[in-house]
Design a protein around this motif. Structure first.
Motif, PDB file in Angstrom:
ATOM      1  N   THR A 257       0.836  -1.196   0.000  1.00  0.00           N
ATOM      2  CA  THR A 257       0.000   0.000   0.000  1.00  0.00           C
ATOM      3  C   THR A 257       0.875   1.252   0.000  1.00  0.00           C
ATOM      4  N   MET A 258       1.937   1.217   0.804  1.00  0.00           N
ATOM      5  CA  MET A 258       2.825   2.382   0.881  1.00  0.00           C
ATOM      6  C   MET A 258       3.551   2.629  -0.439  1.00  0.00           C
ATOM      7  N   SER A 259       3.745   1.569  -1.216  1.00  0.00           N
ATOM      8  CA  SER A 259       4.493   1.716  -2.461  1.00  0.00           C
ATOM      9  C   SER A 259       3.844   2.731  -3.376  1.00  0.00           C
ATOM     10  N   THR A 260       2.529   2.920  -3.216  1.00  0.00           N
ATOM     11  CA  THR A 260       1.834   3.850  -4.103  1.00  0.00           C
ATOM     12  C   THR A 260       2.170   5.300  -3.766  1.00  0.00           C
ATOM     13  N   PHE A 261       2.871   5.525  -2.656  1.00  0.00           N
ATOM     14  CA  PHE A 261       3.307   6.879  -2.326  1.00  0.00           C
ATOM     15  C   PHE A 261       4.682   7.182  -2.910  1.00  0.00           C
ATOM     16  N   ASN A 262       5.343   6.161  -3.400  1.00  0.00           N
ATOM     17  CA  ASN A 262       6.687   6.360  -3.924  1.00  0.00           C
ATOM     18  C   ASN A 262       6.610   7.009  -5.292  1.00  0.00           C
ATOM     19  N   LYS A 263       7.259   8.153  -5.427  1.00  0.00           N
ATOM     20  CA  LYS A 263       7.290   8.731  -6.763  1.00  0.00           C
ATOM     21  C   LYS A 263       8.662   9.299  -7.059  1.00  0.00           C
ATOM     22  N   LYS A 264       9.658   8.663  -6.494  1.00  0.00           N
ATOM     23  CA  LYS A 264      11.027   9.103  -6.664  1.00  0.00           C
ATOM     24  C   LYS A 264      11.734   8.163  -7.616  1.00  0.00           C
ATOM     25  N   ARG A 265      12.310   8.735  -8.644  1.00  0.00           N
ATOM     26  CA  ARG A 265      13.021   7.887  -9.583  1.00  0.00           C
ATOM     27  C   ARG A 265      14.337   7.428  -8.978  1.00  0.00           C
ATOM     28  N   LEU A 266      14.650   6.178  -9.209  1.00  0.00           N
ATOM     29  CA  LEU A 266      15.943   5.650  -8.777  1.00  0.00           C
ATOM     30  C   LEU A 266      16.750   5.306 -10.020  1.00  0.00           C
ATOM     31  N   ASN A 267      17.988   5.696 -10.024  1.00  0.00           N
ATOM     32  CA  ASN A 267      18.861   5.249 -11.107  1.00  0.00           C
ATOM     33  C   ASN A 267      19.615   4.026 -10.642  1.00  0.00           C
ATOM     34  N   LEU A 268      19.287   2.907 -11.244  1.00  0.00           N
ATOM     35  CA  LEU A 268      19.912   1.673 -10.799  1.00  0.00           C
ATOM     36  C   LEU A 268      21.167   1.378 -11.586  1.00  0.00           C
ATOM     37  N   ASP A 269      21.222   1.952 -12.779  1.00  0.00           N
ATOM     38  CA  ASP A 269      22.272   1.511 -13.690  1.00  0.00           C
ATOM     39  C   ASP A 269      23.552   2.301 -13.546  1.00  0.00           C
TER      40      ASP A 269
ATOM     41  N   VAL B 253      -3.072 -12.987   6.510  1.00  0.00           N
ATOM     42  CA  VAL B 253      -2.718 -13.921   5.445  1.00  0.00           C
ATOM     43  C   VAL B 253      -3.987 -14.484   4.802  1.00  0.00           C
ATOM     44  N   PHE B 254      -4.991 -14.793   5.644  1.00  0.00           N
ATOM     45  CA  PHE B 254      -6.227 -15.348   5.100  1.00  0.00           C
ATOM     46  C   PHE B 254      -6.935 -14.350   4.190  1.00  0.00           C
ATOM     47  N   PHE B 255      -6.809 -13.071   4.536  1.00  0.00           N
ATOM     48  CA  PHE B 255      -7.487 -12.056   3.729  1.00  0.00           C
ATOM     49  C   PHE B 255      -6.553 -11.422   2.706  1.00  0.00           C
ATOM     50  N   ASN B 256      -5.452 -12.109   2.386  1.00  0.00           N
ATOM     51  CA  ASN B 256      -4.424 -11.434   1.591  1.00  0.00           C
ATOM     52  C   ASN B 256      -4.935 -10.971   0.238  1.00  0.00           C
ATOM     53  N   LYS B 257      -5.889 -11.698  -0.339  1.00  0.00           N
ATOM     54  CA  LYS B 257      -6.362 -11.276  -1.663  1.00  0.00           C
ATOM     55  C   LYS B 257      -7.102  -9.956  -1.594  1.00  0.00           C
ATOM     56  N   SER B 258      -7.997  -9.831  -0.633  1.00  0.00           N
ATOM     57  CA  SER B 258      -8.746  -8.569  -0.579  1.00  0.00           C
ATOM     58  C   SER B 258      -7.841  -7.433  -0.138  1.00  0.00           C
ATOM     59  N   LEU B 259      -6.851  -7.743   0.732  1.00  0.00           N
ATOM     60  CA  LEU B 259      -5.923  -6.691   1.146  1.00  0.00           C
ATOM     61  C   LEU B 259      -5.060  -6.232  -0.030  1.00  0.00           C
ATOM     62  N   THR B 260      -4.646  -7.208  -0.868  1.00  0.00           N
ATOM     63  CA  THR B 260      -3.886  -6.831  -2.061  1.00  0.00           C
ATOM     64  C   THR B 260      -4.710  -5.908  -2.928  1.00  0.00           C
ATOM     65  N   ASN B 261      -5.998  -6.191  -2.999  1.00  0.00           N
ATOM     66  CA  ASN B 261      -6.866  -5.353  -3.816  1.00  0.00           C
ATOM     67  C   ASN B 261      -6.911  -3.909  -3.354  1.00  0.00           C
ATOM     68  N   ILE B 262      -6.775  -3.708  -2.044  1.00  0.00           N
ATOM     69  CA  ILE B 262      -6.738  -2.326  -1.536  1.00  0.00           C
ATOM     70  C   ILE B 262      -5.534  -1.608  -2.138  1.00  0.00           C
ATOM     71  N   ALA B 263      -4.373  -2.307  -2.099  1.00  0.00           N
ATOM     72  CA  ALA B 263      -3.160  -1.704  -2.664  1.00  0.00           C
ATOM     73  C   ALA B 263      -3.341  -1.440  -4.155  1.00  0.00           C
ATOM     74  N   VAL B 264      -3.929  -2.412  -4.848  1.00  0.00           N
ATOM     75  CA  VAL B 264      -4.101  -2.263  -6.300  1.00  0.00           C
ATOM     76  C   VAL B 264      -5.010  -1.076  -6.612  1.00  0.00           C
ATOM     77  N   LYS B 265      -6.080  -0.935  -5.831  1.00  0.00           N
ATOM     78  CA  LYS B 265      -6.998   0.186  -6.061  1.00  0.00           C
ATOM     79  C   LYS B 265      -6.279   1.509  -5.871  1.00  0.00           C
ATOM     80  N   ARG B 266      -5.506   1.596  -4.786  1.00  0.00           N
ATOM     81  CA  ARG B 266      -4.720   2.820  -4.544  1.00  0.00           C
ATOM     82  C   ARG B 266      -3.765   3.065  -5.704  1.00  0.00           C
ATOM     83  N   PHE B 267      -3.144   1.983  -6.164  1.00  0.00           N
ATOM     84  CA  PHE B 267      -2.185   2.098  -7.254  1.00  0.00           C
ATOM     85  C   PHE B 267      -2.857   2.663  -8.498  1.00  0.00           C
TER      86      PHE B 267
END
Lengths: 231, 493
Positions: B399-411, B464-478
């Motif tokens: 869920t927090m990943s959707t707040f990340n908007k900083k480019r990283l240069n990996l190369d 863990v049992f609710f992981n699918k619906s919890l993932t969906n929260i992150a996806v919706k935010r994304f």
């Protein structure tokens, strides 16, 4: 096939693109020209749902691209190096996309064969990551990747940029063959007026985010374009 | 010219996507730093004023000096973990008529203005005023002040030197680390006393200000080494390390193939981590995280504090999730437009990340199993925190990943590329480390420690049992934030 409905894009209060109604039919080869800042890349990004439209929408097959993901399966695109996963080898990158598009295994081999001359021996089997290729070769990878899933819609932003003259000619040939053999819809932007008139049957001049002229290609097209761009 | 450079730096910082982070995060960080500052200040004044009464049997100055070396070591390690190596992508300036040596001096000098260099000032000033000033001459005090300043700057430059070399996979840095650890152990078991050494060194500097040349020479030497290595690395070509050696093909993990697109995406993620400098240097921390237990478990005091053990368990079993989750999506910033146009099912996309985190958590959990030899309750605690991590922490970072908007240069390899190591990322880590403790505490406060541990594990298990619906929260935010994220990632720093 592709249609804008009152599409606008503004940054802060400045409108950079305003296309109330642009319709691109199936099988059309659509060229987009315009000076820097005319909104070409913005238009493509809006079609590909990479930026949010300020007003209106883009529809592909009657569906708003921002609301549906169905268009992704039929659209191949390459705008810039933000599309390339640069720590993969070209082979791995193509294999990944083949997986995402759920292409059968044989198709990938066939694709490598088909594009051998386009790559000119500089891309495949080099044991290099994409990031280690030259800009021109990266460009080739991106263009080929856009074409590999045999899309119904192809969107390329300045594809001739950075390509060597031989590859530019190969690309023109390739696109013209596609046009002749399939009913692919192509959207291509370019600063090179010769290239764009060689490939596209319809050319739209964007001027400060608005449609300046929408031309169907005739003998006079080149003259009209030159007249617009002359300073 | 310097003015012009500073102006450019200022603009770069002000206009980077980081600052467009939400106001809340900025306020929180500001608050955190002011509290930290105040605490250090109050602590320093108290220490300076009352130091002679704290250790009545010892000479206050000698006693105080015996702590300095520990302090600097701690400072070194903190800097190593947190401090940014000065970034100035010098490439745009290289073709301009600017001397190379100027560029290198500039980036080196920039680091001297780090927050960390002001901490010693705060700590030492009250002590010097209250405890030293009345008993020593002005000449001695001046020498002492300069000793401290040069030592601080030495630590500063050494930490940077170290950090850069370690990311370049330099063996020497590893050896230096080993020496530090051995010294620490030797001190712990009273084979040698760092305190005595420290006291002798700094007291000598105070009594005989001539010794100030020693820290000065260390600083000058470190600066010089830093300078010469940097000036030779100013060629962008070498920074990119276009090594032409034959590539060892990383064979695809066949096992993952059967998972279809998810398997492919997981494989992509694994390659991402194995082939980029930035990711590799992040993963260096993994073993350090896993060894964390050795700091606590052998000591009886900590074994009594089960809250602390819960924290350690969360830290070890959640280490990977933290390191990976801090920059989730940012890792992919350089090809994010490609992700958006190619992937039509973002549930699956997040699913791949979830499985990566689960698999690696299982692996780290297995590695921590032998800690059970210290005490069987460690096994219980770590199992609970492991469940918490695969249940709650995975969902939290997604869920927090959707707040990340900083480019990283990996190369871009080596010297000039260390963006992103900042306090913002620690915000992601806190709940992972502290969440289990917060659940545990209320139970243990009422003497039901075991129930607390079970509660931690159960919370995770339910998630863990609710992981699918919890993932969906992150996806919706994304999906809601995808334009903002993509826009941030397109901004090349």
């Amino acid at each position: 096939m592709i249609q804008t409905i009152n599409l606008t894009k503004a940054y802060n209060t400045q409108t950079v693109l305003n296309l109330p109604e642009v319709k691109i039919e199936k099988g059309e080869s659509f060229g987009l020209v315009g000076n820097n800042g005319a909104g070409k890349t913005t238009f493509f990004r809006l079609i590909l749902d990479l930026i949010r439209a300020t007003g209106g929408e883009v529809q592909i097959n009657g569906e708003n691209v921002a609301k549906s993901d169905n268009w992704k399966k039929i659209t191949g695109s390459f705008l810039d190096d933000n599309f390339l996963i640069d720590f993969l080898t070209p082979e791995e990158y193509f294999a990944l996309l083949a997986g995402i598009y759920k292409m059968p295994k044989g198709d990938l081999e066939e694709f490598f064969g088909e594009y051998e001359s386009f790559f000119n021996g500089e891309v495949l089997g080099r044991k290099k990551y994409i990031r280690e290729l030259s800009r021109g070769n990266q460009q080739k990878v991106g263009i080929a990747a856009a074409l590999m899933a045999k899309p119904q819609i192809l969107i390329l932003d300045e594809p001739f940029n950075g390509l060597d003259p031989s590859t530019q000619i190969r690309l023109i040939k390739l696109l013209n063959e596609l046009k002749a053999k399939t009913d692919i819809t192509m959207l291509i932007s370019s600063h090179d007026l010769n290239h764009v008139t060689e490939v596209c049957d319809r050319i739209l001049i964007l001027h400060e985010g608005q449609v300046h002229k929408d031309l169907i290609k005739t003998e006079n097209t080149m003259k009209e374009l030159e007249a617009y761009f002359a300073v | 010219m310097i003015k012009w450079f500073i102006q450019n730096e200022w603009r770069e910082t002000k206009r980077s996507a980081v600052w467009e982070q939400s106001l809340g995060i900025k306020i929180f960080l500001g608050f955190l730093f002011s509290i930290l500052f105040l605490e250090i200040l109050v602590g320093a004044i108290f220490l300076g004023d009352k130091f002679d009464t704290l250790f009545p049997d010892d000479d206050p100055v000698e006693k105080f000096n015996s702590f300095i070396l520990y302090g600097f070591t701690l400072g070194f390690l903190t800097r190593f973990m947190i401090q940014k190596v000065p970034v100035l992508s010098v490439e745009p300036y290289l073709h301009l008529p600017v001397k190379k040596s100027f560029l290198v001096h500039y980036i080196s000098a920039k680091s001297l203005f780090s927050f960390f260099n002001f901490i010693p000032v705060i700590i030492f000033t009250p002590f010097i005023i209250f405890q030293i000033a009345p008993f020593y001459t002005g000449f001695q005090i001046t020498g002492y002040i300069f000793t401290i300043i040069f030592s601080t700057l030495s630590v500063n430059v050494l930490a940077i030197l170290f950090k850069r070399n370690l990311s370049g996979n330099n063996w020497i840095s590893g050896i230096i680390f080993l020496v530090l650890v051995l010294l620490g152990l030797a001190d712990h078991y009273k084979i040698i006393s760092l305190g005595d050494v420290s006291s002798a060194l700094f007291t000598a500097c105070l009594e005989n200000p001539g010794w100030v040349v020693v820290p000065f020479l260390i600083f000058a030497g470190a600066y010089l080494i830093n300078f010469t290595t940097l000036i030779h690395r100013l060629y962008p070509e070498e920074n990119n390390r276009l090594r032409r050696k034959q590539r060892k093909e990383v064979s695809d993990i066949k096992y993952l193939k059967q998972f279809g697109v998810i398997g492919q995406l997981m494989q992509l993620e694994i390659k991402l981590f194995m082939r980029n400098k930035r990711t590799k240097s992040t993963m260096v921390f993994m073993p350090i995280f896993l060894l964390y237990g050795f700091l606590f478990y052998p000591q009886d005091i900590y074994m009594e504090m089960s809250g602390m053990l819960v924290f350690v368990g969360a830290f070890m079993t959640g280490g990977f999730i933290m390191l990976y989750g801090q920059y989730m999506l940012s890792w992919e910033s350089s090809y994010f437009d490609g992700i958006l146009t190619h992937i039509d099912d973002f549930f699956m996309y997040y699913r791949a990340k979830y499985y990566i985190m689960v698999f690696s958590s299982v692996a780290t959990f297995i590695v921590t199993l032998p800690y059970a030899f210290y005490d069987i309750k460690i096994l219980m605690i770590n199992t609970a925190t492991f469940l918490f991590n695969i249940g709650i922490s995975t969902m939290y970072v997604m869920t927090m990943s959707t707040f990340n908007k900083k480019r990283l240069n990996l190369d871009q390899g080596s010297a000039f590329n260390y963006q992103g190591v900042s306090a913002t990322q620690f915000l992601v880590s806190f709940p992972i480390m502290l969440g289990p403790v917060l659940i545990y505490w209320p139970f243990s406060a009422f003497g039901a420690g075991t129930a607390g541990i079970i509660a931690v594990g159960l919370t995770g298990l339910i998630a863990v049992f609710f992981n699918k619906s919890l993932t969906n929260i992150a996806v919706k935010r994304f999906l809601r934030n995808r334009y903002v994220i993509a826009e941030g990632f397109r901004q090349k720093l």
